[in-house]
Design a protein around this motif. Structure first.
Motif, short mmCIF file in Angstrom:
data_model
loop_
_atom_site.label_atom_id
_atom_site.label_comp_id
_atom_site.label_asym_id
_atom_site.label_seq_id
_atom_site.Cartn_x
_atom_site.Cartn_y
_atom_site.Cartn_z
N SER A 16 0.85 -1.19 0.00
CA SER A 16 0.00 0.00 0.00
C SER A 16 0.89 1.24 0.00
N HIS A 17 0.44 2.27 -0.67
CA HIS A 17 1.18 3.53 -0.72
C HIS A 17 0.48 4.62 0.08
N ASP A 18 -0.56 4.25 0.81
CA ASP A 18 -1.36 5.22 1.57
C ASP A 18 -0.90 5.31 3.01
N ILE A 19 -0.66 6.54 3.46
CA ILE A 19 -0.43 6.82 4.88
C ILE A 19 -1.73 7.38 5.43
N LEU A 20 -2.28 6.72 6.43
CA LEU A 20 -3.50 7.19 7.06
C LEU A 20 -3.16 8.31 8.04
N VAL A 27 9.84 6.16 5.74
CA VAL A 27 10.04 4.90 6.46
C VAL A 27 9.07 3.84 5.93
N ALA A 28 7.81 4.22 5.70
CA ALA A 28 6.84 3.26 5.16
C ALA A 28 7.28 2.75 3.79
N GLY A 74 1.12 3.12 6.86
CA GLY A 74 1.59 3.81 8.05
C GLY A 74 0.47 4.68 8.59
N LEU A 75 0.64 5.17 9.81
CA LEU A 75 -0.41 5.92 10.48
C LEU A 75 0.15 7.14 11.19
#
Length: 200
Positions: A2-6, A192-193, A72-73
Motif C-alpha cells: 500500500s502507498h497510503d499513509i492514514l 520509512v513506510a 503507516g499511520l
C-alpha cells in the motif's frame, strides 16, 4: 504494498485538523506515497441520534478498511488535561480486532497535537497516543534534532511529534517552524513506510 499513509485525527476547534493537512502534505512530498486524511467522530454521554455516515465538514470518518489498508499511520489529537481527547481514545479502544489480527503490526506511526498553552501537556499527549500504537506493534517515528526547526522553534514542535500552540483563545496561527515540523513528520513517516515496503 500500500502507498497510503492514514492521517487520522480528532479536532474540535480546527487546529489539529490544520496540522493533519500539513502532515499529509509532507507525506505526499515523498515520491509514490499518498495521504489518506480521516477523522474520528465525536462522542457524547447520551446518544440520541446515530452519527451520519459522513461529517458535515472536514475529512471523512475513518473506517476499519482505512486501518487495514494503510502503510503507516499519523495520529493527531488536541490535548485534554495532558491526554488525548476522548473521541480518539474511544476509537482506539474499539480496535481490539485489529490488535488481535496484527493489522497494524510492523507499520510505522507518528503522532501530533495542539494545545492552548506552551506547557499545556503537548509531550504527555503525544506519549499517550504512542502507547496504544506500541501495543499494536507499530514502529514509532519522531522528529530528530537534524530538523533545524526543532531547535529554532519558539512555539510548538517536539522530538515526540509535531505540535502547535493555539493560544488561550485559539487565535494563534500555525508558525513557520510548526509548519516545517509537521511536514517533516509526514515526510519521515512516508519515507520509512516506503523503505519498509520495498524491503518486505
Amino acid at each position: 504494498m500500500s502507498h497510503d499513509i492514514l492521517v487520522l485525527y480528532y479536532s474540535r476547534s480546527g487546529h489539529t485538523a490544520q496540522l493533519a493537512r500539513l502532515v499529509a502534505r509532507g507525506v505526499e512530498e515523498v515520491p509514490g506515497m499518498r495521504a489518506r486524511l480521516r477523522q474520528v467522530p465525536p462522542v457524547a454521554p447520551v446518544t440520541e441520534v446515530a452519527q451520519p455516515p459522513e461529517p458535515e465538514e472536514g475529512a471523512p470518518y475513518v473506517t476499519r478498511a482505512d486501518l487495514a489498508e494503510c502503510a503507516g499511520l499519523a495520529l493527531g489529537s488536541p490535548t485534554r488535561f495532558g491526554n488525548m481527547a476522548a473521541p480518539l481514545k474511544y476509537f482506539l479502544d474499539s480496535t481490539g480486532a485489529e490488535w488481535a489480527s496484527g493489522a497494524l503490526a510492523g507499520k510505522p506511526a507518528a503522532v501530533f497535537t495542539a494545545t492552548s498553552t506552551m506547557h499545556g501537556g503537548q509531550e504527555s499527549t503525544l506519549l499517550s497516543m504512542a502507547l496504544p500504537l506500541l501495543h499494536h506493534g507499530m514502529l514509532l517515528v519522531g522528529l530528530p534534532y537534524t530538523e533545524p526547526a526543532l531547535t529554532a522553534t519558539q512555539t510548538g514542535g517536539t522530538p515526540y511529534g509535531a505540535s502547535h500552540v493555539a493560544g488561550a483563545k485559539g487565535d494563534n496561527a500555525i508558525s513557520e517552524h510548526e509548519r516545517e515540523l509537521a511536514r517533516a513528520l509526514g515526510r519521515r513517516l512516508a519515507d520509512v513506510a516506503r523503505r519498509l515496503g520495498t524491503s518486505a
